[in-house]
Design a protein around this motif. Structure first.
Motif, mmCIF file in Angstrom:
data_model
loop_
_atom_site.group_PDB
_atom_site.id
_atom_site.type_symbol
_atom_site.label_atom_id
_atom_site.label_comp_id
_atom_site.label_asym_id
_atom_site.label_seq_id
_atom_site.Cartn_x
_atom_site.Cartn_y
_atom_site.Cartn_z
ATOM 1 N N MET A 4 0.565 -1.265 0.101
ATOM 2 C CA MET A 4 -0.260 -0.281 0.132
ATOM 3 C C MET A 4 0.867 1.284 0.396
ATOM 4 S SD MET A 4 -3.102 -1.098 0.331
ATOM 5 C CE MET A 4 -3.565 0.280 0.521
ATOM 6 N N LEU A 5 0.462 2.467 -1.050
ATOM 7 C CA LEU A 5 1.466 3.569 -0.700
ATOM 8 C C LEU A 5 0.388 4.105 0.281
ATOM 9 C CD1 LEU A 5 1.925 2.185 -3.621
ATOM 10 C CD2 LEU A 5 1.818 5.171 -4.191
ATOM 11 N N SER A 6 1.734 4.874 1.245
ATOM 12 C CA SER A 6 1.143 5.697 2.350
ATOM 13 C C SER A 6 1.775 7.161 1.840
ATOM 14 C CB SER A 6 1.574 5.174 3.498
ATOM 15 O OG SER A 6 3.298 4.727 3.592
ATOM 16 N N ILE A 7 1.365 8.292 2.597
ATOM 17 C CA ILE A 7 2.103 9.478 2.765
ATOM 18 C C ILE A 7 2.914 9.395 3.408
ATOM 19 C CG2 ILE A 7 1.674 11.671 3.089
ATOM 20 C CD1 ILE A 7 -1.306 11.111 3.462
ATOM 21 N N ASN A 8 4.489 10.210 2.328
ATOM 22 C CA ASN A 8 5.735 10.255 3.251
ATOM 23 C C ASN A 8 6.588 11.243 3.452
ATOM 24 O OD1 ASN A 8 8.783 9.605 1.985
ATOM 25 N ND2 ASN A 8 7.827 7.863 3.637
ATOM 26 N N TYR A 9 5.411 12.251 2.893
ATOM 27 C CA TYR A 9 6.819 13.665 2.582
ATOM 28 C C TYR A 9 5.516 14.954 2.184
ATOM 29 C CZ TYR A 9 10.098 15.892 0.950
ATOM 30 O OH TYR A 9 11.589 17.095 0.726
ATOM 31 N N ILE A 10 5.240 15.689 2.301
ATOM 32 C CA ILE A 10 4.797 16.793 1.606
ATOM 33 C C ILE A 10 5.947 17.580 1.604
ATOM 34 C CG2 ILE A 10 4.682 17.625 4.097
ATOM 35 C CD1 ILE A 10 1.354 18.358 3.244
ATOM 36 N N GLU A 11 5.613 18.904 0.218
ATOM 37 C CA GLU A 11 6.154 19.616 0.205
ATOM 38 C C GLU A 11 4.858 20.998 -0.785
ATOM 39 O OE1 GLU A 11 9.010 18.966 -3.042
ATOM 40 O OE2 GLU A 11 7.841 19.523 -4.672
ATOM 41 N N PHE A 12 5.718 21.604 0.244
ATOM 42 C CA PHE A 12 5.385 23.503 -0.280
ATOM 43 C C PHE A 12 6.200 24.308 -1.152
ATOM 44 C CE2 PHE A 12 4.643 22.014 4.591
ATOM 45 C CZ PHE A 12 2.838 22.259 5.105
ATOM 46 N N SER A 13 5.619 24.751 -1.950
ATOM 47 C CA SER A 13 6.053 26.092 -2.939
ATOM 48 C C SER A 13 6.214 27.198 -1.419
ATOM 49 C CB SER A 13 5.621 26.321 -3.771
ATOM 50 O OG SER A 13 4.277 27.193 -4.002
ATOM 51 N N CYS A 14 7.533 28.244 -1.977
ATOM 52 C CA CYS A 14 6.839 29.633 -1.224
ATOM 53 C C CYS A 14 8.222 30.809 -2.258
ATOM 54 C CB CYS A 14 8.066 29.443 0.153
ATOM 55 S SG CYS A 14 10.296 29.063 -0.466
ATOM 56 N N ARG A 15 8.290 32.013 -2.200
ATOM 57 C CA ARG A 15 8.887 32.899 -2.796
ATOM 58 C C ARG A 15 10.799 33.676 -2.323
ATOM 59 N NH1 ARG A 15 4.043 36.100 -3.224
ATOM 60 N NH2 ARG A 15 4.174 35.821 -1.070
ATOM 61 N N ARG A 16 10.591 32.761 -0.810
ATOM 62 C CA ARG A 16 11.600 32.953 0.044
ATOM 63 C C ARG A 16 12.092 31.647 1.044
ATOM 64 N NH1 ARG A 16 8.170 37.060 -0.038
ATOM 65 N NH2 ARG A 16 7.579 36.288 2.638
ATOM 66 N N ILE A 17 13.479 31.510 0.167
ATOM 67 C CA ILE A 17 13.558 29.657 1.177
ATOM 68 C C ILE A 17 14.151 30.951 2.804
ATOM 69 C CG2 ILE A 17 15.305 27.894 1.202
ATOM 70 C CD1 ILE A 17 14.429 27.514 -1.312
ATOM 71 N N PRO A 18 14.799 31.815 2.702
ATOM 72 C CA PRO A 18 15.786 32.196 3.676
ATOM 73 C C PRO A 18 14.663 32.143 4.834
ATOM 74 C CG PRO A 18 17.115 33.233 1.959
ATOM 75 C CD PRO A 18 15.457 31.959 1.673
ATOM 76 N N GLU A 19 14.163 32.681 4.450
ATOM 77 C CA GLU A 19 12.874 33.551 5.614
ATOM 78 C C GLU A 19 12.048 32.428 6.543
ATOM 79 O OE1 GLU A 19 13.398 35.250 3.053
ATOM 80 O OE2 GLU A 19 13.972 37.182 3.182
ATOM 81 N N ILE A 20 12.008 31.321 4.864
ATOM 82 C CA ILE A 20 11.016 30.295 5.718
ATOM 83 C C ILE A 20 11.334 29.646 6.392
ATOM 84 C CG2 ILE A 20 9.675 27.948 4.739
ATOM 85 C CD1 ILE A 20 8.169 30.279 4.030
#
Length: 116
Positions: A4-20
């Protein structure tokens, strides 16, 4: 598929990686691993995820939920035969390969594998 496949990772997009990075580290103690200027992985103590640089990122945009499998091609075919649409075919990235798909309602998810 053998498992079975399961949730393994979640990815967000952002404009400013250092601030995030600064925000999530200060607010929640998350740790980070940089993968070049446009991607950073995080660990919140239990779940792994990442932030991808995207200048067109819309605030409040949807995260990308990523499932894991040991049989990537088989999972892609199962998605197609079950009524899903492949939105981005299999591609390689540091650490593995993945594809993106839309379910019948248009929700986009991804499936990845670290197996060849």
């Amino acid at each position: 598929m053998s498992a079975m496949l399961s949730i393994n990772y979640i990815e967000f997009s952002c404009r400013r990686i250092p601030e995030i990075k600064a925000f999530y580290h200060a607010a929640f103690g998350w740790t980070f691993t940089d993968y070049g200027p446009d991607y950073v992985a995080f660990n919140d103590g239990k779940l792994d995820g990442g932030f991808s640089h995207n200048e067109q990122h819309a605030p409040g945009g949807s995260p990308l939920v990523i499932l894991y499998t040991t049989a990537l091609e088989e999972a892609r075919e199962k998605v197609k035969t079950s009524g899903g649409t492949i939105t981005e075919d299999i591609f390689a990235f540091p650490g593995g390969r993945r594809f993106h798909f839309a379910d019948p309602d248009g929700n986009v998810l991804a499936v990845w594998s670290d197996k060849e």
